[in-house]
Design a protein around this motif. Structure first.
Motif, PDB file in Angstrom:
ATOM      1  N   GLU A   1      -6.248   9.150 -12.470  1.00 60.20           N
ATOM      2  CA  GLU A   1      -5.935   8.928 -11.136  1.00 60.20           C
ATOM      3  C   GLU A   1      -5.133   7.407 -10.813  1.00 60.20           C
ATOM      4  OE1 GLU A   1      -8.778  10.567  -8.277  1.00 60.20           O
ATOM      5  OE2 GLU A   1      -8.523  12.346  -9.349  1.00 60.20           O
ATOM      6  N   VAL A   2      -6.379   6.665 -12.208  1.00 64.70           N
ATOM      7  CA  VAL A   2      -5.740   5.064 -11.953  1.00 64.70           C
ATOM      8  C   VAL A   2      -6.082   4.460 -13.610  1.00 64.70           C
ATOM      9  CG1 VAL A   2      -8.442   5.167 -10.908  1.00 64.70           C
ATOM     10  CG2 VAL A   2      -7.228   3.193 -11.082  1.00 64.70           C
ATOM     11  N   LEU A   3      -6.210   3.872 -13.849  1.00 65.00           N
ATOM     12  CA  LEU A   3      -5.939   3.309 -15.713  1.00 65.00           C
ATOM     13  C   LEU A   3      -5.975   1.631 -15.432  1.00 65.00           C
ATOM     14  CD1 LEU A   3      -6.281   3.787 -18.116  1.00 65.00           C
ATOM     15  CD2 LEU A   3      -3.638   3.951 -18.060  1.00 65.00           C
ATOM     16  N   LEU A   4      -7.514   1.177 -15.430  1.00 64.31           N
ATOM     17  CA  LEU A   4      -7.631  -0.195 -15.780  1.00 64.31           C
ATOM     18  C   LEU A   4      -7.151  -0.899 -16.438  1.00 64.31           C
ATOM     19  CD1 LEU A   4     -11.539   0.595 -14.441  1.00 64.31           C
ATOM     20  CD2 LEU A   4      -9.275   0.289 -13.223  1.00 64.31           C
ATOM     21  N   PHE A   5      -7.179  -2.382 -16.594  1.00 62.53           N
ATOM     22  CA  PHE A   5      -6.725  -3.223 -17.458  1.00 62.53           C
ATOM     23  C   PHE A   5      -7.351  -4.112 -17.584  1.00 62.53           C
ATOM     24  CE2 PHE A   5      -2.897  -0.741 -19.517  1.00 62.53           C
ATOM     25  CZ  PHE A   5      -2.028   0.504 -18.176  1.00 62.53           C
ATOM     26  N   ASP A   6      -8.104  -3.799 -19.051  1.00 61.71           N
ATOM     27  CA  ASP A   6      -8.877  -5.207 -18.884  1.00 61.71           C
ATOM     28  C   ASP A   6      -8.050  -6.103 -20.085  1.00 61.71           C
ATOM     29  OD1 ASP A   6     -11.002  -7.658 -18.839  1.00 61.71           O
ATOM     30  OD2 ASP A   6     -12.619  -6.482 -19.874  1.00 61.71           O
ATOM     31  N   GLU A   7      -7.525  -7.401 -19.626  1.00 61.08           N
ATOM     32  CA  GLU A   7      -6.848  -8.596 -20.350  1.00 61.08           C
ATOM     33  C   GLU A   7      -6.245  -7.522 -21.618  1.00 61.08           C
ATOM     34  OE1 GLU A   7      -8.837 -12.171 -20.517  1.00 61.08           O
ATOM     35  OE2 GLU A   7     -10.138 -11.981 -18.923  1.00 61.08           O
ATOM     36  N   PRO A   8      -5.349  -7.195 -21.086  1.00 57.80           N
ATOM     37  CA  PRO A   8      -4.657  -5.899 -22.324  1.00 57.80           C
ATOM     38  C   PRO A   8      -4.232  -7.606 -23.073  1.00 57.80           C
ATOM     39  CG  PRO A   8      -3.141  -5.245 -20.341  1.00 57.80           C
ATOM     40  CD  PRO A   8      -4.723  -6.281 -20.384  1.00 57.80           C
TER      41      PRO A   8
ATOM     42  N   ARG B   1     -12.138   8.623  -3.911  1.00 57.90           N
ATOM     43  CA  ARG B   1     -11.697   8.769  -2.568  1.00 57.90           C
ATOM     44  C   ARG B   1     -12.804   9.490  -1.583  1.00 57.90           C
ATOM     45  NH1 ARG B   1      -7.168  10.846  -4.325  1.00 57.90           N
ATOM     46  NH2 ARG B   1      -6.072  10.343  -6.316  1.00 57.90           N
ATOM     47  N   GLY B   2     -13.196   9.082  -1.173  1.00 53.72           N
ATOM     48  CA  GLY B   2     -14.733   8.678  -0.111  1.00 53.72           C
ATOM     49  C   GLY B   2     -15.753   8.795  -0.926  1.00 53.72           C
TER      50      GLY B   2
ATOM     51  N   MET C   1       0.806  -1.019   0.147  1.00 49.59           N
ATOM     52  CA  MET C   1       0.030   0.093   0.029  1.00 49.59           C
ATOM     53  C   MET C   1       1.216   1.309  -0.283  1.00 49.59           C
ATOM     54  SD  MET C   1      -3.026  -1.016   0.633  1.00 49.59           S
ATOM     55  CE  MET C   1      -3.512  -2.763   0.014  1.00 49.59           C
ATOM     56  N   ASN C   2       0.219   2.052  -0.772  1.00 49.83           N
ATOM     57  CA  ASN C   2       1.464   3.753  -1.008  1.00 49.83           C
ATOM     58  C   ASN C   2       0.927   4.944  -1.089  1.00 49.83           C
ATOM     59  OD1 ASN C   2       3.830   1.996  -2.472  1.00 49.83           O
ATOM     60  ND2 ASN C   2       2.699   2.002  -3.941  1.00 49.83           N
ATOM     61  N   GLY C   3       0.002   5.066  -1.923  1.00 49.23           N
ATOM     62  CA  GLY C   3      -0.366   6.423  -0.678  1.00 49.23           C
ATOM     63  C   GLY C   3      -1.598   6.583   0.041  1.00 49.23           C
ATOM     64  N   GLU C   4      -2.964   7.576   0.097  1.00 48.20           N
ATOM     65  CA  GLU C   4      -3.969   7.287  -0.341  1.00 48.20           C
ATOM     66  C   GLU C   4      -5.659   6.754  -0.983  1.00 48.20           C
ATOM     67  OE1 GLU C   4      -6.223  11.118  -0.879  1.00 48.20           O
ATOM     68  OE2 GLU C   4      -4.214  12.063  -2.134  1.00 48.20           O
ATOM     69  N   ALA C   5      -6.312   6.005  -0.857  1.00 44.70           N
ATOM     70  CA  ALA C   5      -6.738   5.091  -1.029  1.00 44.70           C
ATOM     71  C   ALA C   5      -8.037   5.937  -2.503  1.00 44.70           C
ATOM     72  CB  ALA C   5      -7.968   4.620  -0.193  1.00 44.70           C
ATOM     73  N   VAL C   6      -7.512   5.517  -3.727  1.00 36.57           N
ATOM     74  CA  VAL C   6      -7.882   6.415  -4.783  1.00 36.57           C
ATOM     75  C   VAL C   6     -10.126   5.463  -4.512  1.00 36.57           C
ATOM     76  CG1 VAL C   6      -7.904   7.010  -7.074  1.00 36.57           C
ATOM     77  CG2 VAL C   6      -6.355   6.900  -5.491  1.00 36.57           C
ATOM     78  N   LEU C   7      -9.962   4.398  -5.293  1.00 33.47           N
ATOM     79  CA  LEU C   7     -10.449   3.744  -5.141  1.00 33.47           C
ATOM     80  C   LEU C   7     -11.052   2.667  -3.663  1.00 33.47           C
ATOM     81  CD1 LEU C   7     -10.654   2.318  -9.512  1.00 33.47           C
ATOM     82  CD2 LEU C   7     -12.502   4.373  -8.077  1.00 33.47           C
ATOM     83  N   GLU C   8     -12.432   2.473  -2.690  1.00 36.27           N
ATOM     84  CA  GLU C   8     -12.490   1.436  -2.664  1.00 36.27           C
ATOM     85  C   GLU C   8     -13.435   0.582  -3.057  1.00 36.27           C
ATOM     86  OE1 GLU C   8     -11.932   2.845   1.586  1.00 36.27           O
ATOM     87  OE2 GLU C   8     -12.185   4.666   0.796  1.00 36.27           O
ATOM     88  N   ILE C   9     -13.734  -0.397  -3.110  1.00 32.52           N
ATOM     89  CA  ILE C   9     -15.092  -1.217  -3.344  1.00 32.52           C
ATOM     90  C   ILE C   9     -15.264  -2.137  -1.996  1.00 32.52           C
ATOM     91  CG2 ILE C   9     -15.620  -2.675  -4.816  1.00 32.52           C
ATOM     92  CD1 ILE C   9     -13.940  -0.735  -6.085  1.00 32.52           C
TER      93      ILE C   9
END
Lengths: 248, 272
Positions: A162-169, A66-67, A1-9
């Motif tokens: 802020e975040v990049l999602l890769f779907d089986e690229p 971000r909350g 875990m690095n910085g603050e939470a961008v996404l929380e599921i």
């Protein structure tokens, strides 16, 4: 875990009719994390990613950006959220009616309302990063699969998400083109881009990610740092899954 | 002036004496067909696009009710004008408007009739064109934050338009031919003009031989023009490499392909 939470599921579930694809998923993505989601086909990895980008509407649960819970937003304000969460698809989904350069510029012009000159510079910068700058005048149909995917990555990066999602690229690519796309992704991880990657490339997950999530049958079975998950998996199903890859 | 006896002589005779009125008829036909096809395409594009607006069936909202109502009206429009002959529509609309006290010019009536008729067909064509585009295109657009309308305008419709170009050409050619039914409300187009010419000397065969050729010239010319437009839309088959661009390779990522990673990906790492 690095910085603050961008996404929380939180408690995310998704059903298609009676078919429950995701069951009570909980995890979070922090700034600078490279999270890889691995698991067998049909385990719900791609659906999870599509839920995060709201291409699918989750049945229940929360997605906090971000909350702030984005699932309570109306249709109109979903677009700005999507602009901050980029997505790279298995089938590239480049706009067939535009050149490589226009593919990378259209989002900046229409969504971010940037000036044409600034958008062009940013597009060229990111196309250069993925080694596709010479191809700005080409149409998608004139490119190879690996080239298309690199343009798709540049298009997503140009939005400076802020975040990049890769779907089986790399799943739709010929074996010799997988390398060029993974090289780009490794470089991006090194630069500190926050990435959430659904992949079948175990070597990539092992070497590049900071966090690995193993999914099976719509639930997260096991998660942890790659050394732990690959080196010393705790669950039997994780062991079985990884063993199948070693046999190859 | 007396009528010559040979077939070719008669044709020449008709062209000399009535060539201009046949040409004027052809001009009218062309004007009505081209203007109405253009207006019909705009109608069809709008109707077809509205028909593909996604509505959330679960959530109740004013917007949803409104869109569903508009879709219903447009559906009725398409069914009525696709499901009745244009000749009957011409009579119904022209005399209907007269009955309602609206004495519009015969030209305006002609253009209105052919436009809404074309619009009904083009609506379904447009809808098909939009549905034929890979859903991935819309997903790609949504993923970078584009709204439904931005996605439609920048990504889906340009591609759908290209796919329905052959159908627009079809409609133009059908309209060039089918404007002849407007003679029932007295529009002097190519067929009406030919009939008048033929009636003067009872030269039906000779006159309509000329008319056949004129129609054929019109349709062939326009199908050629539309093919050229299609080729233009496709753009060139080749592209230029912009390798002199100063911003290229700024990251240096590909200066040494094959380096920087060591595992089994290495064999595939070279750029072509």
């Amino acid at each position: 875990m690095n910085g603050e939470a961008v996404l929380e599921i939180r408690h995310l579930s998704k059903s298609f009719g009676k078919n429950e694809v995701l069951k009570d998923i909980n995890f979070s993505v922090h700034t600078g994390d490279v999270t890889c989601i691995i698991g067998a086909s049909g385990s719900g990895k791609s659906t999870l990613l599509r839920c995060i980008n709201l291409l699918e509407t989750p049945t229940s649960g929360e997605i906090l950006h971000r909350g702030e819970n984005i699932l309570t937003r109306t249709e109109v304000s979903v677009a700005p959220y999507r602009a901050k969460v980029g997505m790279v698809f298995q089938n590239f989904n480049l706009f067939n009616n535009m050149t490589v350069l226009d593919n990378c510029m259209v989002g900046m012009l229409k969504v971010l309302k940037k000036e044409r000159k600034a958008a062009r510079e940013t597009a060229l910068y990111y196309l250069g990063k993925v080694g596709m700058a010479p191809y700005i005048n080409a149409k998608p149909r004139q490119l190879s699969g690996g080239q298309k995917q690199r343009v798709a990555i540049a298009r997503a990066l140009a939005m400076e998400p802020e975040v990049l999602l890769f779907d089986e690229p790399t799943s739709a690519l010929d074996p010799q083109m997988v390398g060029e796309v993974l090289t780009v992704m490794r470089a991006l991880a090194k630069e500190g881009l926050t990435m959430l990657v659904v992949t079948h490339e175990m070597a990539f997950a092992r070497d590049v990610s900071s966090h690995v999530v193993y999914m099976a049958d719509g639930v997260i079975c096991e998660e942890g740092p790659p050394q732990e998950l690959f080196g010393n998996p705790k669950m039997q199903s994780t062991k079985d899954f990884l063993a199948r890859f070693r046999e190859q | 002036m007396s009528l010559p006896s040979g077939f070719l002589e008669r044709i020449l005779f008709i062209i000399q004496r009535y060539g201009m009125s046949i040409l004027r008829g052809a001009g009218s036909t062309l004007l009505i067909a081209v203007v109405s096809t253009a207006i019909g395409c705009v109608i069809g594009l709008l109707v077809g696009t509205v028909q593909t607006i996604p509505v959330d069936q679960k959530k109740w909202s004013v917007k949803r009710v409104l869109i569903t109502a508009i879709k219903g009206i447009l559906y009725a429009y398409v069914e009525v004008f696709r499901g009745t002959p244009m000749m009957v529509q011409a009579m119904f609309i022209y005399y209907g408007l007269l009955y309602a006290g609206l004495d519009i010019s015969i030209w305006l009536a002609a253009i209105i009739i052919v436009s809404i008729n074309t619009g009904a067909y083009m609506a379904e064509t447009t809808r098909g064109g939009i549905l034929s585009i890979d859903p991935g295109q819309a997903e790609g657009a949504k993923a970078i934050g584009m709204t439904h309308w931005q996605t439609m305008r920048s990504v889906i419709l340009p591609q759908a338009m290209r796919n329905i170009m052959p159908q627009i050409g079809n409609n133009l050619i059908i309209n060039i031919k089918d404007t002849c039914v407007l003679s029932v409300i007295g529009v002097v187009e190519l067929f009406f003009a030919s009939k008048s010419v033929a009636g003067t000397y009872y030269t039906y065969f000779e006159t309509f031989a000329i008319t056949m050729v004129v129609y054929l010239i019109l349709t062939v010319t326009f199908s050629r023009i539309l093919r050229a437009v299609e080729r233009k839309m496709d753009g060139p088959d080749s592209y230029d490499l912009a390798s002199t661009d100063t911003l290229a390779h700024t990251s240096g990522l590909y200066n040494y392909p094959g380096r920087g990673y060591t595992d089994e990906d290495a064999e595939g790492g070279d750029r072509k």
